[in-house]
Design a protein around this motif. Structure first.
Motif, short mmCIF file in Angstrom:
data_model
loop_
_atom_site.label_atom_id
_atom_site.label_comp_id
_atom_site.label_asym_id
_atom_site.label_seq_id
_atom_site.Cartn_x
_atom_site.Cartn_y
_atom_site.Cartn_z
N LEU A 74 0.82 -1.21 0.00
CA LEU A 74 0.00 0.00 0.00
C LEU A 74 0.86 1.26 0.00
CD1 LEU A 74 -2.88 -0.88 2.46
CD2 LEU A 74 -2.87 -0.93 -0.01
N GLY A 75 2.02 1.19 0.66
CA GLY A 75 2.82 2.40 0.85
C GLY A 75 3.66 2.75 -0.35
N SER A 76 4.23 1.74 -1.05
CA SER A 76 5.04 2.11 -2.20
C SER A 76 4.69 1.30 -3.45
CB SER A 76 6.54 1.96 -1.86
OG SER A 76 6.76 0.87 -1.01
N GLY A 77 3.64 0.49 -3.38
CA GLY A 77 3.19 -0.24 -4.57
C GLY A 77 4.13 -1.35 -5.00
N THR A 78 5.06 -1.75 -4.13
CA THR A 78 6.01 -2.79 -4.50
C THR A 78 5.97 -3.90 -3.45
OG1 THR A 78 7.74 -1.64 -3.30
CG2 THR A 78 7.60 -1.21 -5.65
N TRP A 79 6.58 -5.05 -3.81
CA TRP A 79 6.72 -6.15 -2.86
C TRP A 79 8.08 -6.75 -3.06
CZ3 TRP A 79 6.31 -11.75 -2.50
CH2 TRP A 79 6.01 -12.19 -1.20
N PHE A 80 8.92 -6.79 -2.07
CA PHE A 80 10.33 -7.18 -2.19
C PHE A 80 11.04 -6.30 -3.22
CE2 PHE A 80 9.79 -11.32 -0.02
CZ PHE A 80 10.93 -11.25 0.75
N GLY A 81 10.61 -5.04 -3.35
CA GLY A 81 11.24 -4.13 -4.30
C GLY A 81 10.71 -4.28 -5.72
N LEU A 82 9.81 -5.28 -5.98
CA LEU A 82 9.26 -5.45 -7.32
C LEU A 82 7.90 -4.78 -7.39
CD1 LEU A 82 10.04 -9.24 -7.76
CD2 LEU A 82 11.25 -7.32 -8.82
N ARG A 83 7.60 -4.15 -8.53
CA ARG A 83 6.34 -3.43 -8.71
C ARG A 83 5.19 -4.42 -8.75
NH1 ARG A 83 6.06 1.66 -8.06
NH2 ARG A 83 3.84 2.03 -8.08
N VAL A 84 4.18 -4.31 -7.90
CA VAL A 84 3.02 -5.19 -8.01
C VAL A 84 1.76 -4.41 -8.34
CG1 VAL A 84 3.79 -7.14 -6.62
CG2 VAL A 84 2.84 -5.14 -5.50
#
Lengths: 207, 229
Positions: A156-166
């Motif tokens: 929610l905060g940066s739109g990424t997961w483990f640095g990957l765009r999700v």
């Protein structure tokens, strides 16, 4: 000695969900709130904590017959501090960026209540095998808790997961989620959800 | 004068802008556990401030004279054992163990002092006093001081005043946060909170809103600095 109380396997499983250190026992709140603004930081923290937990539990369990009641907390703390120093130097050598980002929170593992409480409750009374199973279960439970909070906050905060765009580029980042207030709000709501789910389960079990 | 302003800024930053509890998340356990009554919360805050100050004084002394790379006392001992040696001795690997030792002994000292001279206060604290040992806020203050003392050039190294101001500021910030929290929770007792959120759940949500409020202090330090310079 290992025959009293639950078996090692039961201890291992109970650490993961039924007695989850964060959601059920409310222990180790500082790292839970502080390092969960990204998955990478959270997982490094969980790994370091699990390493210290397992090693401290093992040592405590090996020396359990030598412990004097009034000195035991001090012995636990010094054991933990030793292994935290090892973990800290290891991270500084091999994962320098991560070690810089985590900053004071790696040494703060020393005062993480999960580890002292496991040494006190389990490892100082059980054999090494049981103690390690217990530590692994608790460490895994801690990892699950950190992962759940970090996932929500990072997605929610940066739109990424483990640095990957999700999430798509047009997603407006909820900056609040990666800032300190987001940590409190996320953990509070997750805690409420876990309580709510388990109360539903309890009601169903009653019939 | 400039030095004095710098000290004030360190104190304000530690107490309000980067509040130990609401910005760095250290000392959450007592923040959630002891924040039911304002009196107890305030007493806890004062005890923590006291212990933080003693522990910071001791850890500053140890870091400056023994633990940091090139510390004078260590260098002196090393010079006596190996005369003419050019090696810079670095004992900072021992820092964490020394700090936790220092904290545990200052808590013990405070406990004895309070028991002897303030018996009613001692009774009120009960089990919380020894628990201060595992309060992250104190170790955190020691680590912050270490960051500014160990391995930095001489010109920017913190002296004792900076360390003490950081400790007292941080302790007061903890007291402010925990007292506000206790005040809110006393009111919350009369509210109809959903069953699942009762206890720690609602406390964390309130803390989130408090942290949001404390974010309003961001930038106060820069404003003050430009006002004075």
């Amino acid at each position: 000695m290992a025959t009293d109380g639950p078996t090692p396997l039961e201890r291992f499983i109970s650490g993961i969900l039924p007695e989850n250190p964060v959601y059920r026992q409310l222990l180790g709140m500082c790292p839970t709130l502080a390092v969960t603004n990204g998955m990478q930081a959270a997982m490094t923290m969980a790994g370091a904590t699990t390493f210290v937990l397992v090693m401290a539990n093992l040592i405590t369990s090996l020396i359990r017959n030598l412990l004097k009641p009034h000195l035991r907390i001090l012995v636990f703390t010094l054991t933990i501090a030793t292994f935290v120093t090892i973990a800290d130097r290891f991270l500084a050598a091999y994962l320098y960026q991560m070690s810089k980002q985590l900053g004071p929170y790696i040494p703060l593992i020393i005062v993480n209540c999960i580890i002292i409480s496991r040494c006190e409750i389990c490892a100082s009374k059980q054999g090494p095998f049981t103690a390690i199973a217990d530590a692994l279960g608790m460490g895994l439970g801690f990892t699950v808790a950190l992962a759940s909070i970090a996932t929500i906050r990072e997605v929610l905060g940066s739109g990424t997961w483990f640095g990957l765009r999700v999430l798509p580029e047009m997603w407006p980042d909820w900056v609040l989620m990666v800032l300190p207030p987001g940590a409190f709000l996320t953990l509070g709501l997750l805690l409420g959800t876990v309580n709510w789910l388990s109360s539903i389960k309890a009601r169903k079990a009653k019939g | 004068m400039h030095y004095f302003i710098e000290l004030i800024l360190i104190g304000i930053t530690a107490a309000l802008i980067k509040n130990f509890v609401l910005y760095y998340f250290v000392g959450i356990c007592p923040f959630l556990g002891v924040s039911r009554k304002i009196d107890t919360a305030f007493g806890m805050g004062m005890a923590v401030t006291f212990v933080i100050t003693i522990a910071s004084f001791l850890s500053w002394t140890f870091t400056t004279f023994i633990l940091r790379p090139g510390a004078p006392f260590t260098a002196w001992i090393w010079g006596m054992i190996n005369p003419g040696s050019e090696v810079v001795v670095d004992l900072s690997i021992l820092s964490y163990i020394i700090y936790i030792f220092v904290i545990a002994s200052s808590v013990q000292f405070v406990e004895m002092y309070v028991r002897k001279f303030f018996p009613p206060l001692y009774k009120q604290f009960g089990v919380f006093l020894p628990l201060i040992t595992t309060n992250c806020a104190i170790l955190f203050a020691c680590l912050e001081i270490m960051k500014h003392v160990s391995g930095v050039p001489d010109a920017t190294r913190w002296g004792l005043p900076e360390a003490l101001v950081l400790a007292i500021g941080g302790g007061l910030g903890f007291t402010i946060a925990i007292s506000i929290m206790a005040g809110i929770r006393e009111e919350l007792d009369m509210c109809d909170v959903p069953e699942a959120l009762k206890g720690p759940g609602i406390a964390l949500l309130v803390a989130g809103i408090l942290a949001l409020a404390f974010m309003g202090f961001t930038g106060v330090d820069r404003g003050l600095a430009s006002l004075f310079s």
